[in-house]
Design a protein around this motif. Structure first.
Motif, PDB file in Angstrom:
ATOM      1  N   ALA A 108      17.311  53.729  22.496  1.00 55.13           N
ATOM      2  CA  ALA A 108      16.224  54.286  21.561  1.00 55.13           C
ATOM      3  C   ALA A 108      16.185  56.067  22.250  1.00 55.13           C
ATOM      4  CB  ALA A 108      14.730  54.134  22.662  1.00 55.13           C
ATOM      5  N   TYR A 109      16.123  56.571  20.817  1.00 56.51           N
ATOM      6  CA  TYR A 109      15.596  57.854  20.464  1.00 56.51           C
ATOM      7  C   TYR A 109      14.491  58.098  20.158  1.00 56.51           C
ATOM      8  CZ  TYR A 109      16.409  57.101  15.673  1.00 56.51           C
ATOM      9  OH  TYR A 109      16.321  55.972  14.631  1.00 56.51           O
ATOM     10  N   LEU A 110      13.948  59.639  19.747  1.00 56.76           N
ATOM     11  CA  LEU A 110      12.739  60.031  19.286  1.00 56.76           C
ATOM     12  C   LEU A 110      12.812  60.831  18.011  1.00 56.76           C
ATOM     13  CD1 LEU A 110       9.796  61.078  20.171  1.00 56.76           C
ATOM     14  CD2 LEU A 110      11.292  62.972  20.983  1.00 56.76           C
ATOM     15  N   VAL A 111      12.555  60.310  17.119  1.00 53.50           N
ATOM     16  CA  VAL A 111      11.809  60.744  15.934  1.00 53.50           C
ATOM     17  C   VAL A 111      11.350  61.794  15.728  1.00 53.50           C
ATOM     18  CG1 VAL A 111      11.982  59.699  13.830  1.00 53.50           C
ATOM     19  CG2 VAL A 111      13.056  58.587  15.578  1.00 53.50           C
ATOM     20  N   VAL A 112      11.734  62.812  15.316  1.00 51.90           N
ATOM     21  CA  VAL A 112      10.351  63.814  15.097  1.00 51.90           C
ATOM     22  C   VAL A 112      10.406  64.561  14.045  1.00 51.90           C
ATOM     23  CG1 VAL A 112       8.728  65.743  15.975  1.00 51.90           C
ATOM     24  CG2 VAL A 112       9.646  64.740  17.280  1.00 51.90           C
ATOM     25  N   SER A 113       9.747  64.448  12.632  1.00 55.78           N
ATOM     26  CA  SER A 113      10.109  65.174  11.339  1.00 55.78           C
ATOM     27  C   SER A 113       9.355  66.287  11.655  1.00 55.78           C
ATOM     28  CB  SER A 113       8.854  64.094   9.950  1.00 55.78           C
ATOM     29  OG  SER A 113      10.090  62.850  10.252  1.00 55.78           O
ATOM     30  N   ASN A 114       9.851  67.519  10.688  1.00 50.98           N
ATOM     31  CA  ASN A 114       9.784  68.888  10.340  1.00 50.98           C
ATOM     32  C   ASN A 114       9.355  69.756  11.705  1.00 50.98           C
ATOM     33  OD1 ASN A 114       9.732  67.938   7.463  1.00 50.98           O
ATOM     34  ND2 ASN A 114       7.485  67.370   7.295  1.00 50.98           N
ATOM     35  N   ALA A 115      10.468  69.244  12.834  1.00 50.43           N
ATOM     36  CA  ALA A 115      10.482  69.573  14.248  1.00 50.43           C
ATOM     37  C   ALA A 115      10.975  70.519  15.092  1.00 50.43           C
ATOM     38  CB  ALA A 115      10.663  68.738  15.153  1.00 50.43           C
ATOM     39  N   ALA A 116      10.487  71.832  14.648  1.00 44.83           N
ATOM     40  CA  ALA A 116      11.310  73.280  14.643  1.00 44.83           C
ATOM     41  C   ALA A 116      11.679  73.075  16.075  1.00 44.83           C
ATOM     42  CB  ALA A 116       9.950  74.788  15.005  1.00 44.83           C
ATOM     43  N   ASP A 117      11.066  72.403  17.324  1.00 50.05           N
ATOM     44  CA  ASP A 117      11.440  72.786  19.129  1.00 50.05           C
ATOM     45  C   ASP A 117      13.208  71.928  19.045  1.00 50.05           C
ATOM     46  OD1 ASP A 117       8.814  73.400  19.921  1.00 50.05           O
ATOM     47  OD2 ASP A 117       8.257  71.679  19.369  1.00 50.05           O
ATOM     48  N   ALA A 118      13.707  72.565  19.840  1.00 55.58           N
ATOM     49  CA  ALA A 118      15.402  72.191  20.623  1.00 55.58           C
ATOM     50  C   ALA A 118      15.262  71.040  21.447  1.00 55.58           C
ATOM     51  CB  ALA A 118      15.986  73.146  20.612  1.00 55.58           C
TER      52      ALA A 118
END
Length: 486
Positions: free
Chosen positions: A425-435
């Protein structure tokens, strides 16, 4: 032929003579062309024209099946040893039938296609344990068992492991699996993972497609086609040709010719592993016969669970195309929010629904996740997605779980290293600035925290070394070996 040194019986195992604890019948035939005192010896199950016990004459290893026409290498004398100690043997024919029946009664093949039902096994047990049991009564019970219609059969809604029946010298069992990129099929010592799961999808007339549970692709290997088996949207049809108890040939028929699927060490026909072969191979081929020394016989085993390993960090991710039960010792979480460099975890109990990305925590070891058909509602708001085959992720929106520079957490995918392994599994974050995102549990549950939070919530002590009930909001105290003033 009972050997007093090994206290076992001689048998031909398909490539050489060996020993077995089960009484094995041999044919002893007088060679009238050579005189009354000379005899040929054959295993009763290998009685071909050239299948005689043979002593090395320079062309064969000792004990292999030899040629009838070779001068004296296949001829034997039987010489009485007058002063030898004789071990009294039981009724070998009856002993053999009992041992064959007990192999079925006491076998560990509960999930094997072809296994006798519990009712049939109990009936067989009663006959074998009868003090008045005879060869005829046991043979009749075995025949009735073999002709019973209530043996375990293939079902389209079940998942199966396809295990090779050949005995390898290291004691391992070889399974076929779909390669992580979904392009071909390979084999290795079984691990019980999702990559080894198959469905036998009916194609009518007792024919089946061998379909990967992970990707839905099927094994494709038409007769006469060069190269090894591949994975395709439409596969080759196979039938189950029973060879022995719970053992089948995966037989493919084309233009009245037939072959069976076999393990292979190369893309060319005829490169088959032997019992002494090491762990794995990248190819499946076909072969036009069955043999104990050729990997052409298979056990079709219903899968009741799938294995997943949690590594040394104590955490892992998972994504299965079927529902599983969370095993004892493992905790599962979804991600309900990700903002400000923190991914908020929500506990999941009982069952992980199909096609649901999760984070798992537990001791570093392999766990069996029971496969369940229970209907479980989808987890709403879960920001975890997953893959069932090795997949390149979008580096703009995808984060993978890793123990990185900021400790355990989700880190943005590197554009040069963006492939995620199957069933992860992986995390999906749109328009994210965090590394990266550290992990935090919501509510009152504790256990997984970011490195920073773990340090802040470490036990606090007063200046006399006594542990405080909670971390003070002001004053002087000791935490993590340091004096802190708030």
């Amino acid at each position: 032929m009972y050997n007093q040194g090994t206290q076992k019986y001689a048998e031909y195992n398909g490539s050489a003579w060996d020993f077995t604890p089960i009484p094995t019948m041999v044919n002893v035939e007088q060679n009238t062309n050579k005189g009354v005192a000379l005899f040929w010896i054959q295993d009763a199950t290998h009685t071909g024209q050239y299948e005689y016990m043979h002593v090395n004459n320079g062309s064969y290893e000792n004990g292999v099946v030899g040629w009838e026409t070779v001068a004296d290498a296949s001829n034997f004398y039987f010489v009485e040893v007058p002063d030898a100690e004789v071990v009294a043997l039981a009724n070998l024919a009856l002993t053999r039938e009992k041992m064959l029946a007990e192999e079925i009664i006491n076998g560990t093949k509960e999930n094997y296609v072809g296994r006798y039902s519990a009712t049939t096994i109990e009936s067989l047990r009663k006959v074998v344990e009868d003090q008045d049991a005879t060869i005829q009564s046991i043979k009749k019970a075995l025949d009735e068992a073999n002709n019973s219609s209530d043996r375990l059969s293939v079902q389209s809604d079940k998942y199966y492991f396809i295990l090779n029946a050949m005995q390898f010298n290291d004691g391992s069992v070889k399974a076929i699996y779909e390669n992580p990129d979904g392009t071909n099929v390979a084999w290795h010592t079984t691990e019980g993972t999702a990559a080894e799961l198959w469905q036998l999808e009916s194609a009518g007339d007792d024919l089946y497609y061998l379909k990967s549970v992970n990707t839905g692709k099927c094994i494709y290997k038409p007769m006469g086609q060069a190269g090894a088996a591949t994975m395709e949207e439409e596969g080759t049809t196979f039938s189950l040709s029973e060879q022995s108890y719970c053992s089948f040939g995966l037989e493919h028929v084309e233009s009245n010719d037939k072959v069976t699927l076999a393990l292979s060490n190369a893309e060319e026909w005829g490169n088959y592993p032997n019992p002494g072969s090491k762990g794995s191979g990248n190819y499946l081929q076909t072969y036009n016969a069955y043999g104990e020394d050729i990997p052409t016989q298979w056990n079709i085993v219903e899968a009741t669970s799938v294995n997943l390993t949690i590594g040394s960090t104590g955490y892992a991710t998972a994504y299965f195309p079927f529902a599983v039960t969370i095993p004892e010792g493992v905790k599962a979480y979804t991600v309900s929010a990700a903002a400000g460099g923190v991914a908020t975890l929500s506990p999941l109990t009982g069952t992980i629904p199909a096609n649901t990305g999760v984070i798992l925590s537990g001791d570093a070891k392999t766990y069996p996740f029971a496969i369940t058909t229970s209907t479980v509602s989808k987890v709403e708001g879960n920001m975890l997605d997953g893959v069932t085959m090795a997949t390149d992720l979008d580096p703009e929106t995808s984060y993978i779980l890793a123990d990185g520079t900021n400790g355990l957490g989700f880190y943005k995918v590197d554009s040069n290293d963006k492939t995620l392994a199957a069933n992860k599994a992986y995390l999906v974050v749109s328009n994210a600035a965090d590394a990266s995102y550290s992990l935090k549990l919501d509510g009152a549950v504790t256990g997984i925290q970011s490195v920073e939070n773990a340090a802040e919530n470490a036990p606090a002590y007063d200046l006399q070394g006594r542990r405080l009930p909670q971390v003070p909001t002001k004053g002087l105290y000791i935490q993590n070996g340091k004096k802190i003033m708030k």
